[in-house]
Scaffold this active site. Sequence first.
Site, PDB file in Angstrom:
ATOM      1  N   ASP A 187     -11.062  -8.897   7.438  1.00 13.13           N
ATOM      2  CA  ASP A 187     -12.441  -8.816   6.918  1.00 13.13           C
ATOM      3  C   ASP A 187     -13.041 -10.219   6.884  1.00 13.13           C
ATOM      4  O   ASP A 187     -14.199 -10.430   7.233  1.00 13.13           O
ATOM      5  CB  ASP A 187     -12.460  -8.221   5.498  1.00 13.13           C
ATOM      6  CG  ASP A 187     -12.741  -6.721   5.517  1.00 13.13           C
ATOM      7  OD1 ASP A 187     -12.328  -6.069   6.493  1.00 13.13           O
ATOM      8  OD2 ASP A 187     -13.361  -6.219   4.566  1.00 13.13           O
ATOM      9  N   LYS A 211       3.962 -15.213   2.745  1.00 11.22           N
ATOM     10  CA  LYS A 211       3.899 -15.971   1.492  1.00 11.22           C
ATOM     11  C   LYS A 211       5.359 -16.196   1.057  1.00 11.22           C
ATOM     12  O   LYS A 211       5.793 -15.801  -0.030  1.00 11.22           O
ATOM     13  CB  LYS A 211       3.089 -15.159   0.464  1.00 11.22           C
ATOM     14  CG  LYS A 211       2.776 -15.877  -0.824  1.00 11.22           C
ATOM     15  CD  LYS A 211       1.733 -16.966  -0.658  1.00 11.22           C
ATOM     16  CE  LYS A 211       1.494 -17.674  -1.987  1.00 11.22           C
ATOM     17  NZ  LYS A 211       0.797 -18.962  -1.816  1.00 11.22           N
ATOM     18  N   TYR A 240       0.828  -1.212   0.000  1.00 10.41           N
ATOM     19  CA  TYR A 240       0.000   0.000   0.000  1.00 10.41           C
ATOM     20  C   TYR A 240       0.861   1.262   0.000  1.00 10.41           C
ATOM     21  O   TYR A 240       0.392   2.344  -0.339  1.00 10.41           O
ATOM     22  CB  TYR A 240      -0.934   0.033   1.211  1.00 10.41           C
ATOM     23  CG  TYR A 240      -2.010  -1.045   1.213  1.00 10.41           C
ATOM     24  CD1 TYR A 240      -2.224  -1.857   0.107  1.00 10.41           C
ATOM     25  CD2 TYR A 240      -2.819  -1.241   2.320  1.00 10.41           C
ATOM     26  CE1 TYR A 240      -3.189  -2.846   0.113  1.00 10.41           C
ATOM     27  CE2 TYR A 240      -3.807  -2.229   2.331  1.00 10.41           C
ATOM     28  CZ  TYR A 240      -3.974  -3.027   1.226  1.00 10.41           C
ATOM     29  OH  TYR A 240      -4.944  -4.006   1.235  1.00 10.41           O
ATOM     30  N   ASP A 287      -2.427 -18.182   2.141  1.00  5.43           N
ATOM     31  CA  ASP A 287      -3.555 -18.919   1.553  1.00  5.43           C
ATOM     32  C   ASP A 287      -4.059 -19.982   2.534  1.00  5.43           C
ATOM     33  O   ASP A 287      -5.266 -20.179   2.700  1.00  5.43           O
ATOM     34  CB  ASP A 287      -3.198 -19.526   0.183  1.00  5.43           C
ATOM     35  CG  ASP A 287      -1.751 -19.981   0.075  1.00  5.43           C
ATOM     36  OD1 ASP A 287      -0.998 -19.840   1.061  1.00  5.43           O
ATOM     37  OD2 ASP A 287      -1.367 -20.492  -0.992  1.00  5.43           O
ATOM     38  N   ASP A 306      -5.222  -6.866   6.044  1.00 10.52           N
ATOM     39  CA  ASP A 306      -6.432  -6.172   5.602  1.00 10.52           C
ATOM     40  C   ASP A 306      -7.480  -7.201   5.171  1.00 10.52           C
ATOM     41  O   ASP A 306      -8.652  -7.165   5.586  1.00 10.52           O
ATOM     42  CB  ASP A 306      -6.040  -5.257   4.424  1.00 10.52           C
ATOM     43  CG  ASP A 306      -7.137  -4.275   4.068  1.00 10.52           C
ATOM     44  OD1 ASP A 306      -8.154  -4.237   4.764  1.00 10.52           O
ATOM     45  OD2 ASP A 306      -6.961  -3.540   3.078  1.00 10.52           O
TER      46      ASP A 306
END
Length: 356
Positions: free
Chosen positions: A250, A190, A142, A222, A246
């Site tokens: 959620d 990852k 970001y 994942d 992020d």
Amino acid sequence: MTYKIAVLSGDGIGPEIVKQARIVIEAVAKKFGHDFEFTEALVGAVAIEEVGDPYPAETHQLCMNSDAVLFGAIGHPRFDNDPSAKVRPEQGLLAMRKQLGLYANLRPVNTFKSLIHKSPLKTELVDGADFMCIRELTGGIYFGRPQGRTEDGKTAYDTCVYTADEIERIVRLGFEYAGKRRKKLTIVDKANVLASSRLWREVAQKIEPEFPDIEVEYMFVDNAAMQIITWPKRFDVMVTENMFGDILTDEASVISGSMGMLPSASIGIHTSVFEPIHGSYPQAAGKNIANPCATVLSAAMMFEYAFGMMDEGALIRKAVDESLEAGIVTEDIADGNKAYSTSEVGEWLTDFIQNA
Ligand SMILES: NC(=O)c1ccc[n+]([C@@H]2O[C@H](COP(=O)([O-])OP(=O)(O)OC[C@H]3O[C@@H](n4cnc5c(N)ncnc54)[C@H](O)[C@@H]3O)[C@@H](O)[C@H]2O)c1
């Protein structure tokens, strides 16, 4: 002592939910004999409209001079539907995080007894789930540069950057929180694909021996996404980079039953910010239907994390639990029963606190 709170309501449902958190804070302050001074400031789309900047210098100055920031949400469909807009509300959020040095976002994920049936997951999977997700907030894709498009506009790129220092401070926080809880830390990355993730693992592995009583596991993002919904009770503290955090938090909101129930605290170098994890939910703006509990519970985190006032935080949590038990809830969790308005829920919570 007077505690100074900067109030940044922002866009959409922001002003409605922040108003309820504020009356709850005032009720707690009265009950416990504290003195709070609230000052409002602009952020997000409304700040762009009024002064052309989503995080104006005056707002930053106010945050710097305050003891805590109570934040609503930013975002407006006008910008969401216009990818060409150069000045965007989200830039305000990112600028605030960067300028206040808010490198860690703490997101507790837990269940509420009376809401367990609201989760799309099976009761036996979510009942008792209770973990803390610590999301890195000022690095990663970001913020990484370069970001943009080639001149012909046909190729776009983002860059994910992390320094060893940035990783170390957040991973250390993860170990410290795990030490205060069930002593299990899951580091999500990852590392099989990304160089930045491999540095995360390397830095974390170096720190590991300093915390011999913490059980550490490394998990690919994942796999973590899958385990959050198939076996959430396995997690205690999870620490991860900005974008993974992020998305995963959620996802984790389905465990609690509604986006409207999840609070967070963003902490770092300067003033801490307390904010719900959800966005500005523009479809509900001005309708007095949004769930104020995520913001009210963020206020509970403010008492606990910013002021060390644990009884005050606990009373707010109790009020929210009791309101759920009593069915004084907004439409997102009313489940076909009577739905109360945002302000009715806020007033009920305030009454409960006053009479406690
Ligand atoms: N921290 C922030 O300020 C933040 C975070 C995420 C998104 N955004 C912005 O918010 C805007 C809307 O984004 P979005 O629709 O993807 O996310 P959102 O979180 O605003 O809403 C997603 C869905 O979650 C539910 N929801 C969210 N808050 C709720 C509440 N208080 N009560 C009941 N239900 C609630 C609603 O069903 C809603 O449709 C966009 O402009 C986005 O950029 C801001």
